[in-house]
Design a protein around this motif. Structure first.
Motif, PDB file in Angstrom:
ATOM      1  N   CYS A  26     -14.873  15.422  55.782  1.00  0.00           N
ATOM      2  CA  CYS A  26     -15.496  15.708  54.481  1.00  0.00           C
ATOM      3  C   CYS A  26     -14.533  15.345  53.347  1.00  0.00           C
ATOM      4  CB  CYS A  26     -15.879  17.187  54.415  1.00  0.00           C
ATOM      5  SG  CYS A  26     -16.674  17.669  52.865  1.00  0.00           S
TER       6      CYS A  26
ATOM      7  N   GLN B 231     -15.190  12.636  50.380  1.00  0.00           N
ATOM      8  CA  GLN B 231     -15.020  12.954  48.956  1.00  0.00           C
ATOM      9  C   GLN B 231     -14.091  11.952  48.280  1.00  0.00           C
ATOM     10  OE1 GLN B 231     -13.501  16.912  49.388  1.00  0.00           O
ATOM     11  NE2 GLN B 231     -15.517  17.876  49.405  1.00  0.00           N
TER      12      GLN B 231
ATOM     13  N   VAL C  62     -15.786   8.591  47.600  1.00  0.00           N
ATOM     14  CA  VAL C  62     -16.616   8.607  46.391  1.00  0.00           C
ATOM     15  C   VAL C  62     -15.740   8.439  45.149  1.00  0.00           C
ATOM     16  CG1 VAL C  62     -18.174   9.994  44.970  1.00  0.00           C
ATOM     17  CG2 VAL C  62     -18.421  10.010  47.448  1.00  0.00           C
TER      18      VAL C  62
ATOM     19  N   ALA D 174     -21.682   5.291  45.063  1.00  0.00           N
ATOM     20  CA  ALA D 174     -20.937   6.550  44.998  1.00  0.00           C
ATOM     21  C   ALA D 174     -21.881   7.745  44.944  1.00  0.00           C
ATOM     22  CB  ALA D 174     -20.015   6.553  43.779  1.00  0.00           C
TER      23      ALA D 174
ATOM     24  N   SER E  43     -22.210  10.665  47.794  1.00  0.00           N
ATOM     25  CA  SER E  43     -21.998  12.067  47.411  1.00  0.00           C
ATOM     26  C   SER E  43     -23.162  12.953  47.844  1.00  0.00           C
ATOM     27  CB  SER E  43     -21.783  12.180  45.899  1.00  0.00           C
ATOM     28  OG  SER E  43     -22.982  11.904  45.178  1.00  0.00           O
TER      29      SER E  43
ATOM     30  N   ILE F 261     -22.943  13.565  51.660  1.00  0.00           N
ATOM     31  CA  ILE F 261     -21.926  14.549  52.033  1.00  0.00           C
ATOM     32  C   ILE F 261     -22.560  15.918  52.259  1.00  0.00           C
ATOM     33  CG2 ILE F 261     -19.922  15.853  51.164  1.00  0.00           C
ATOM     34  CD1 ILE F 261     -18.959  13.275  49.869  1.00  0.00           C
TER      35      ILE F 261
ATOM     36  N   SER G 143     -17.445  19.431  46.835  1.00  0.00           N
ATOM     37  CA  SER G 143     -18.430  18.364  47.067  1.00  0.00           C
ATOM     38  C   SER G 143     -19.464  18.330  45.951  1.00  0.00           C
ATOM     39  CB  SER G 143     -19.126  18.574  48.416  1.00  0.00           C
ATOM     40  OG  SER G 143     -18.220  18.459  49.485  1.00  0.00           O
TER      41      SER G 143
ATOM     42  N   VAL H 121     -17.925  16.629  43.010  1.00  0.00           N
ATOM     43  CA  VAL H 121     -17.920  15.190  43.257  1.00  0.00           C
ATOM     44  C   VAL H 121     -19.304  14.606  42.975  1.00  0.00           C
ATOM     45  CG1 VAL H 121     -17.748  13.432  45.060  1.00  0.00           C
ATOM     46  CG2 VAL H 121     -16.026  15.232  44.913  1.00  0.00           C
ATOM     47  N   PHE H 122     -20.348  15.304  43.392  1.00  0.00           N
ATOM     48  CA  PHE H 122     -21.722  14.850  43.131  1.00  0.00           C
ATOM     49  C   PHE H 122     -22.005  14.789  41.632  1.00  0.00           C
ATOM     50  CE2 PHE H 122     -25.981  16.489  42.037  1.00  0.00           C
ATOM     51  CZ  PHE H 122     -26.739  15.376  42.377  1.00  0.00           C
TER      52      PHE H 122
ATOM     53  N   ALA I 123     -20.262  11.824  40.159  1.00  0.00           N
ATOM     54  CA  ALA I 123     -20.945  10.590  40.562  1.00  0.00           C
ATOM     55  C   ALA I 123     -22.245  10.406  39.786  1.00  0.00           C
ATOM     56  CB  ALA I 123     -21.221  10.619  42.066  1.00  0.00           C
TER      57      ALA I 123
ATOM     58  N   THR J 143     -11.986  11.873  37.267  1.00  0.00           N
ATOM     59  CA  THR J 143     -11.764  11.406  38.634  1.00  0.00           C
ATOM     60  C   THR J 143     -10.357  11.736  39.110  1.00  0.00           C
ATOM     61  OG1 THR J 143     -13.352   9.598  38.335  1.00  0.00           O
ATOM     62  CG2 THR J 143     -11.757   9.375  40.130  1.00  0.00           C
TER      63      THR J 143
END
Length: 366
Positions: free
Chosen positions: A4, A8, A11, A40, A44, A47, A57, A60-61, A64, A102
């Motif tokens: 995982c 991440q 992405v 990306a 995401s 994931i 996560s 990250v989404f 993205a 990022t």
């Protein structure tokens, strides 16, 4: 769980490459890196379905998604084979913000990364079996063309043995059976389970999502909430948030979950008999389960026609194991461990200690 972390980081790398093109204005073809933004976003989302729904996560989404909207017009231009050699001020500012986010999120993910380990590190093998049916008729899934709905995942950990003498010794060991609760998955216990397999025990561990075990969605009003709250990828996150926000009600839910232990372990024992034969000896590992529930399973499988159950071990008997119900999050969910005041630990001291206590209990109850 380390996979995982890698997903991440993938992405974030795609986002960084996509956003860095603002520094290469004279090379118009670099604008094709805008295509990385939908990729990306897609990764995401994947994931969530491949791993637990984790806060990092989700961040990250969100990042993205932001980068996708920032680059949406660029993607449309790219699909029409149009390239630009200049960018608007708004786009440049948005892209710089995405780059800063990022880097910051990447640093956060690296700090709270899970401990990396593989089956080879423990000299064990791991099989994953999809289950179907309710607890009263739990069985191996018939495959993607069977039309059956998956209601659980069974993980089988076995020692990797090349010596016939050692294999003969291990043959007399009972099969260890373990079922997770709503606040954890098998992956949160995996280092401990692999350590047991390393010592010569076959371990069956399961995440069950059958309709007769659903707890979080039983009071949900909407159909969508019912579908998601007890789903494999959201249940753990929902349970942890429920515990934080409504602790009194969550205690009632845990009491109900403990009452379900008997049918969970009974169903898994029948799976063990199906996989390893009717004569296999079984031993139960529990975490936060009341003893009456597990004694009922032992009585069931020590009554004619069965003679299988050898005993049980309760993990929360070990004072050093401070995260009962969550698994060994100091290796698998470092952010949650940090929130509970527990530091990241990559030597597997607590899982190894609990595994040794488990083996001692098995030897005493033979």
């Amino acid at each position: 769980m380390f996979d995982c972390f890698l997903a991440q980081m993938l992405v974030l790398i795609l986002i960084a490459v996509c956003s860095s093109r603002i520094f290469f204005l004279k090379k118009a073809r670099v604008d094709c890196f805008a295509a990385f933004s939908p990729v990306a976003l897609f990764v995401s989302i994947c994931i969530f379905f491949c791993f637990d729904f984790l806060p990092l996560s989700f961040l990250v989404f969100l990042l993205a998604l932001f980068v996708f909207f920032v680059n949406f017009r660029s993607v449309l231009r790219l699909s029409a084979r149009l390239f630009v050699d200049t960018y608007s001020v708004v786009f440049i500012i948005s892209t710089v913000i995405s780059l800063i986010l990022t880097i910051a999120l990447g640093a956060l993910i690296v700090i709270f990364r899970p401990v990396r380990y593989t089956e080879k590190d423990f000299n064990v093998t791991r099989r994953q079996i999809t289950l179907t049916g309710p607890c009263t008729n739990l069985r191996v899934h018939g495959g993607p063309l069977s039309g059956e709905r998956a209601t659980g995942t069974l993980f089988v950990y076995e020692p990797l043995v090349h010596d016939e003498i050692v294999a003969e010794i291990y043959k007399d060991n009972p099969v260890l059976i373990f079922a997770t609760g709503v606040r954890a998955t098998v992956q949160n216990y995996e280092s401990y389970l692999m350590l047991l397999a390393q010592k010569g025990y076959t371990v069956l561990a399961a995440d069950l999502y059958t309709d007769d075990l659903k707890l979080l969605s039983q009071n949900a009003k909407s159909t969508l909430a019912k579908a998601f709250l007890d789903s494999p990828f959201l249940r753990r996150f929902a349970a942890i948030q429920f515990e934080k926000l409504r602790p009194a009600e969550f205690e009632e839910l845990l009491a109900q979950e403990r009452s379900y232990a008997t049918k969970k372990y009974s169903a898994l024992t029948k799976c063990a008999l199906e996989l390893f034969g009717d004569d296999v000896k079984t031993f139960y590992i529990v975490d936060g389960i009341d003893f009456d529930s597990i004694y009922a399973v032992i009585d069931e499988f020590n009554t004619e026609p069965y003679a299988n159950a050898k005993g049980f071990f309760s993990m929360n008997r070990v004072p050093e194991y401070e995260t009962s119900g969550y698994g060994f999050i100091e290796q698998t969910d470092v952010l949650l461990a940090y929130q509970k005041g527990i530091a990241r630990e990559n030597k597997f001291f607590i899982p190894r200690y609990v595994a040794n206590k488990t083996i001692k209990a098995i030897e005493e109850q033979k």
